[in-house]
Design a protein around this motif. Structure first.
Motif, PDB file in Angstrom:
ATOM      1  N   ILE A 158       0.853  -1.186   0.000  1.00 52.37           N
ATOM      2  CA  ILE A 158       0.000   0.000   0.000  1.00 52.37           C
ATOM      3  C   ILE A 158       0.893   1.241   0.000  1.00 52.37           C
ATOM      4  CG2 ILE A 158      -1.917   1.181   1.120  1.00 52.37           C
ATOM      5  CD1 ILE A 158      -2.466  -1.741   0.135  1.00 52.37           C
ATOM      6  N   ALA A 159       0.835   1.970  -1.109  1.00 53.73           N
ATOM      7  CA  ALA A 159       1.652   3.180  -1.274  1.00 53.73           C
ATOM      8  C   ALA A 159       0.753   4.326  -1.723  1.00 53.73           C
ATOM      9  CB  ALA A 159       2.757   2.924  -2.292  1.00 53.73           C
ATOM     10  N   THR A 160      -0.365   4.463  -1.014  1.00 57.93           N
ATOM     11  CA  THR A 160      -1.419   5.385  -1.451  1.00 57.93           C
ATOM     12  C   THR A 160      -1.245   6.818  -0.959  1.00 57.93           C
ATOM     13  OG1 THR A 160      -2.678   4.563   0.441  1.00 57.93           O
ATOM     14  CG2 THR A 160      -3.192   3.615  -1.704  1.00 57.93           C
ATOM     15  N   GLY A 161      -0.207   7.081  -0.154  1.00 60.64           N
ATOM     16  CA  GLY A 161       0.014   8.438   0.332  1.00 60.64           C
ATOM     17  C   GLY A 161      -0.955   8.834   1.432  1.00 60.64           C
ATOM     18  N   GLY A 162      -0.951  10.134   1.741  1.00 59.34           N
ATOM     19  CA  GLY A 162      -1.800  10.647   2.813  1.00 59.34           C
ATOM     20  C   GLY A 162      -2.955  11.466   2.278  1.00 59.34           C
ATOM     21  N   LEU A 163      -3.383  12.459   3.058  1.00 55.64           N
ATOM     22  CA  LEU A 163      -4.550  13.264   2.710  1.00 55.64           C
ATOM     23  C   LEU A 163      -4.177  14.613   2.116  1.00 55.64           C
ATOM     24  CD1 LEU A 163      -6.629  12.563   5.936  1.00 55.64           C
ATOM     25  CD2 LEU A 163      -6.947  11.522   3.688  1.00 55.64           C
ATOM     26  N   SER A 164      -2.885  14.939   2.077  1.00 54.30           N
ATOM     27  CA  SER A 164      -2.481  16.262   1.611  1.00 54.30           C
ATOM     28  C   SER A 164      -2.678  16.404   0.108  1.00 54.30           C
ATOM     29  CB  SER A 164      -1.029  16.541   1.996  1.00 54.30           C
ATOM     30  OG  SER A 164      -0.204  15.467   1.622  1.00 54.30           O
ATOM     31  N   MET A 165      -3.118  17.601  -0.267  1.00 53.39           N
ATOM     32  CA  MET A 165      -3.376  17.967  -1.664  1.00 53.39           C
ATOM     33  C   MET A 165      -4.421  17.067  -2.333  1.00 53.39           C
ATOM     34  SD  MET A 165       0.320  19.247  -3.024  1.00 53.39           S
ATOM     35  CE  MET A 165       1.269  20.426  -2.080  1.00 53.39           C
ATOM     36  N   PRO A 166      -5.668  17.158  -1.873  1.00 53.71           N
ATOM     37  CA  PRO A 166      -6.726  16.320  -2.446  1.00 53.71           C
ATOM     38  C   PRO A 166      -6.931  16.535  -3.942  1.00 53.71           C
ATOM     39  CG  PRO A 166      -7.618  17.991  -0.942  1.00 53.71           C
ATOM     40  CD  PRO A 166      -6.146  17.989  -0.756  1.00 53.71           C
ATOM     41  N   GLY A 182      -7.193  -4.870  10.470  1.00 62.16           N
ATOM     42  CA  GLY A 182      -7.002  -4.813  11.915  1.00 62.16           C
ATOM     43  C   GLY A 182      -5.799  -4.027  12.392  1.00 62.16           C
ATOM     44  N   LEU A 183      -5.237  -3.168  11.542  1.00 60.15           N
ATOM     45  CA  LEU A 183      -4.088  -2.351  11.948  1.00 60.15           C
ATOM     46  C   LEU A 183      -4.573  -1.019  12.509  1.00 60.15           C
ATOM     47  CD1 LEU A 183      -2.834  -4.463   9.950  1.00 60.15           C
ATOM     48  CD2 LEU A 183      -1.183  -2.688   9.331  1.00 60.15           C
ATOM     49  N   LYS A 184      -3.861  -0.535  13.505  1.00 58.51           N
ATOM     50  CA  LYS A 184      -4.213   0.740  14.121  1.00 58.51           C
ATOM     51  C   LYS A 184      -3.757   1.899  13.238  1.00 58.51           C
ATOM     52  CE  LYS A 184      -3.540   3.418  18.387  1.00 58.51           C
ATOM     53  NZ  LYS A 184      -2.801   3.498  19.663  1.00 58.51           N
ATOM     54  N   VAL A 185      -4.627   2.891  13.098  1.00 58.60           N
ATOM     55  CA  VAL A 185      -4.294   4.102  12.355  1.00 58.60           C
ATOM     56  C   VAL A 185      -4.346   5.285  13.318  1.00 58.60           C
ATOM     57  CG1 VAL A 185      -4.947   5.637  10.453  1.00 58.60           C
ATOM     58  CG2 VAL A 185      -5.193   3.157  10.198  1.00 58.60           C
ATOM     59  N   LEU A 186      -3.253   6.030  13.422  1.00 57.32           N
ATOM     60  CA  LEU A 186      -3.186   7.179  14.327  1.00 57.32           C
ATOM     61  C   LEU A 186      -3.888   8.377  13.702  1.00 57.32           C
ATOM     62  CD1 LEU A 186       0.515   6.809  15.525  1.00 57.32           C
ATOM     63  CD2 LEU A 186      -1.568   6.027  16.658  1.00 57.32           C
ATOM     64  N   PRO A 187      -4.455   9.271  14.530  1.00 57.95           N
ATOM     65  CA  PRO A 187      -5.160  10.449  13.996  1.00 57.95           C
ATOM     66  C   PRO A 187      -4.270  11.243  13.041  1.00 57.95           C
ATOM     67  CG  PRO A 187      -5.497  10.268  16.364  1.00 57.95           C
ATOM     68  CD  PRO A 187      -4.468   9.231  16.002  1.00 57.95           C
ATOM     69  N   THR A 188      -4.883  11.778  11.996  1.00 58.97           N
ATOM     70  CA  THR A 188      -4.129  12.510  10.980  1.00 58.97           C
ATOM     71  C   THR A 188      -4.458  14.002  11.025  1.00 58.97           C
ATOM     72  OG1 THR A 188      -5.866  12.096   9.349  1.00 58.97           O
ATOM     73  CG2 THR A 188      -4.035  10.529   9.414  1.00 58.97           C
ATOM     74  N   HIS A 189      -3.478  14.802  10.647  1.00 57.71           N
ATOM     75  CA  HIS A 189      -3.725  16.227  10.416  1.00 57.71           C
ATOM     76  C   HIS A 189      -2.679  16.774   9.461  1.00 57.71           C
ATOM     77  CE1 HIS A 189      -1.309  15.931  14.143  1.00 57.71           C
ATOM     78  NE2 HIS A 189      -0.745  17.062  13.773  1.00 57.71           N
ATOM     79  N   ALA A 190      -2.962  17.956   8.931  1.00 53.52           N
ATOM     80  CA  ALA A 190      -2.108  18.556   7.902  1.00 53.52           C
ATOM     81  C   ALA A 190      -0.764  18.972   8.473  1.00 53.52           C
ATOM     82  CB  ALA A 190      -2.824  19.763   7.289  1.00 53.52           C
ATOM     83  N   GLY A 191       0.295  18.722   7.717  1.00 53.62           N
ATOM     84  CA  GLY A 191       1.641  19.125   8.116  1.00 53.62           C
ATOM     85  C   GLY A 191       2.333  19.919   7.015  1.00 53.62           C
ATOM     86  N   LEU A 192       3.384  20.622   7.376  1.00 47.66           N
ATOM     87  CA  LEU A 192       4.089  21.511   6.440  1.00 47.66           C
ATOM     88  C   LEU A 192       3.061  22.380   5.720  1.00 47.66           C
ATOM     89  CD1 LEU A 192       6.840  19.147   4.943  1.00 47.66           C
ATOM     90  CD2 LEU A 192       7.035  20.746   6.866  1.00 47.66           C
ATOM     91  N   VAL A 193       2.362  23.186   6.521  1.00 45.18           N
ATOM     92  CA  VAL A 193       1.185  23.903   6.008  1.00 45.18           C
ATOM     93  C   VAL A 193       1.163  25.340   6.544  1.00 45.18           C
ATOM     94  CG1 VAL A 193      -0.252  23.071   7.942  1.00 45.18           C
ATOM     95  CG2 VAL A 193      -1.336  23.691   5.763  1.00 45.18           C
ATOM     96  N   ARG A 335      -5.585  21.146   1.880  1.00 42.00           N
ATOM     97  CA  ARG A 335      -5.613  21.738   0.538  1.00 42.00           C
ATOM     98  C   ARG A 335      -4.217  22.140   0.061  1.00 42.00           C
ATOM     99  NH1 ARG A 335      -6.006  26.775  -1.651  1.00 42.00           N
ATOM    100  NH2 ARG A 335      -5.887  27.773   0.391  1.00 42.00           N
ATOM    101  N   THR A 336      -3.429  22.711   0.976  1.00 39.15           N
ATOM    102  CA  THR A 336      -2.084  23.155   0.593  1.00 39.15           C
ATOM    103  C   THR A 336      -0.978  22.434   1.374  1.00 39.15           C
ATOM    104  OG1 THR A 336      -2.148  24.957   2.210  1.00 39.15           O
ATOM    105  CG2 THR A 336      -2.930  25.467   0.003  1.00 39.15           C
ATOM    106  N   ALA A 337      -1.360  21.530   2.294  1.00 36.71           N
ATOM    107  CA  ALA A 337      -0.345  20.841   3.113  1.00 36.71           C
ATOM    108  C   ALA A 337       0.569  19.986   2.238  1.00 36.71           C
ATOM    109  CB  ALA A 337      -1.034  19.963   4.147  1.00 36.71           C
ATOM    110  N   GLU A 338       1.845  19.963   2.587  1.00 36.12           N
ATOM    111  CA  GLU A 338       2.786  19.148   1.825  1.00 36.12           C
ATOM    112  C   GLU A 338       2.839  17.707   2.323  1.00 36.12           C
ATOM    113  OE1 GLU A 338       6.515  20.731   0.722  1.00 36.12           O
ATOM    114  OE2 GLU A 338       5.776  22.770   0.502  1.00 36.12           O
ATOM    115  N   VAL A 339       2.457  17.486   3.588  1.00 38.72           N
ATOM    116  CA  VAL A 339       2.455  16.116   4.125  1.00 38.72           C
ATOM    117  C   VAL A 339       1.253  15.919   5.044  1.00 38.72           C
ATOM    118  CG1 VAL A 339       4.959  15.793   4.053  1.00 38.72           C
ATOM    119  CG2 VAL A 339       3.896  16.721   6.122  1.00 38.72           C
ATOM    120  N   THR A 340       1.018  14.662   5.376  1.00 36.39           N
ATOM    121  CA  THR A 340      -0.005  14.297   6.356  1.00 36.39           C
ATOM    122  C   THR A 340       0.687  13.719   7.582  1.00 36.39           C
ATOM    123  OG1 THR A 340      -1.530  13.755   4.567  1.00 36.39           O
ATOM    124  CG2 THR A 340      -2.061  12.906   6.757  1.00 36.39           C
ATOM    125  N   LEU A 341       0.452  14.325   8.723  1.00 35.24           N
ATOM    126  CA  LEU A 341       0.974  13.793   9.981  1.00 35.24           C
ATOM    127  C   LEU A 341       0.051  12.686  10.470  1.00 35.24           C
ATOM    128  CD1 LEU A 341       1.739  17.254  11.554  1.00 35.24           C
ATOM    129  CD2 LEU A 341       3.472  15.613  10.859  1.00 35.24           C
TER     130      LEU A 341
END
Length: 394
Positions: A158-166, A182-193, A335-341
């Motif tokens: 799985i190399a689908t990336g994050g949520l940045s730049m929809p 069944g894998l845990k996913v940590l909360p996400t938010h915009a980074g480098l923004v 919308r403008t974040a470069e990465v997803t934390l």
């Protein structure tokens, strides 16, 4: 049902790196992506020139719930390895501040290099393909139903990336796959923004749009970066702001030193001794853009002669210049974040292979996991290193 050794979902930086690495090992590799072209985020990165890595890459350049997780992959595929890769293809590049490496010509050079290597390695790339469902049978084979038929594989990456730049097709799909198994996913938010103003701040600071100054910006946790600060119509941006946004939480103040590496107290004393009747306005305007000075300080204070300033005014002046405290409204978001934390919890994955510990044959690489790099080529290096790590074993 078409059978492959390895199927990689996502034709971005990490996915293509994994594909060519596995392909050269003789694996039958298929890359699937719903986009019209491969490497879309690479193409727009670095202003179209792709900051593809950094001269010096260390674990401290990454944010991860488990700070040790990145060490193995970064040690086995270093920035020098990718630099040599680029040089073998005759791609000319240059170094900017802080060791950042950019293509001289175009980010297309990096995408073309990766696609060429995938072709040489025998890895197939299939675009405009939607994944409808994924299942794992009793034999541990992964079954994929897609808009272009059904596929089966031993290893699913799985190399689908994050949520940045929809607008580039970013989606939470990779997180959904992790949760399905069944894998845990940590909360996400915009980074480098960039940050945005509160409404009352906007009225005050909007006229400063376009002004850039050197700065040192410190987050509440003590993390600091020394780079350019840019005022925009909507808020604050520039490299220093993008960096500090990774360490900022809503409601927290940031501290801005507008004259880093300078001692305003000594400078002020020196000018006062030579030109005691010079106005504070004219003095500060020699050190900072006049428009910025006039917004930060009151007209009454700026009109005072230096020898008229009282101790409390000088103290406040020094604080405002060296430790300007400001609470921003929020960020520009994905919308403008470069990465997803945040993302797939690295405790669920092997740091050596990127394989899910409790789901054999399932791998996560790149931005979809909870690893985010600083600005400066570090996120691409994580894509290369994690993609290589998985490509060596799938």
């Amino acid at each position: 049902m078409k059978q492959h050794d390895v199927i990689i979902i996502g034709a971005g930086a990490a996915g293509l790196m994994c594909a060519l690495t596995a392909g050269y090992r003789g694996r039958d590799v298929l890359v699937l992506d719903n986009a019209k072209q491969a490497g879309r985020k690479i193409l727009i990165s670095g202003g179209g020139r792709c900051n593809f890595t950094n001269q010096v890459v260390e674990p401290r350049n990454f944010i991860c719930n488990n700070p040790h997780f990145v060490k193995s992959a970064l040690a086995r595929y270093k920035s020098i390895d990718f630099i040599e890769f680029v040089e073998r293809h005759g791609i000319e590049y240059h170094e900017r501040d802080h060791g950042q490496l950019f293509c001289n010509d175009s980010a297309k050079d990096i995408v073309n290099m990766l696609l060429t290597e995938c072709e040489w390695a025998g890895a197939n790339i299939q675009l405009r393909t939607d994944i409808l469902s994924i299942n794992c049978n009793e034999q541990g084979q992964y079954l994929l139903s897609t808009s272009k038929g059904d596929y089966q594989c031993q290893s699913l990456v799985i190399a689908t990336g994050g949520l940045s730049m929809p607008k580039l097709g970013a989606s939470p799909y990779g997180y959904h796959i992790a949760e399905q198994f069944g894998l845990k996913v940590l909360p996400t938010h915009a980074g480098l923004v960039p940050f945005t103003w509160h409404s009352e701040q906007k009225a005050k600071f909007e006229p400063l749009s376009g002004i850039a100054v050197p700065s040192t910006i410190t987050a509440k946790d003590g993390t600091e970066f020394s780079e350019a600060l840019l005022f925009t119509h909507r808020g604050l941006s520039g490299p220093a702001i993008l960096q500090i946004s990774n360490y900022w939480k809503p409601g927290e103040a940031i501290s801005i030193n507008l004259l880093p590496n300078q001692d305003v107290s000594s400078m002020l004393a020196e000018v006062t001794a030579k030109h005691p009747k010079q106005s504070l306005r004219n003095t500060l305007s020699q050190w900072l853009p006049k428009r910025l000075v006039e917004v930060l300080f009151t007209e009454a204070l700026l009109n005072k002669a230096l020898n008229q300033l009282i101790h409390s005014e000088v103290d406040q002046l020094l604080a405002d210049l060296h430790q300007w405290q400001i609470v921003m409204n929020g960020t520009e978001g994905y919308r403008t974040a470069e990465v997803t934390l945040g993302g797939v919890d690295t405790d669920e994955l092997s740091s050596k292979t990127m394989e899910a510990k409790k789901q054999p044959g399932l791998y996560f690489i790149g931005e979809v996991m909870d690893v985010s790099g600083w600005l400066g080529g570090f996120n691409f290096q994580w894509a290369w290193s994690s993609g290589y790590a998985a490509g060596e074993v799938v």
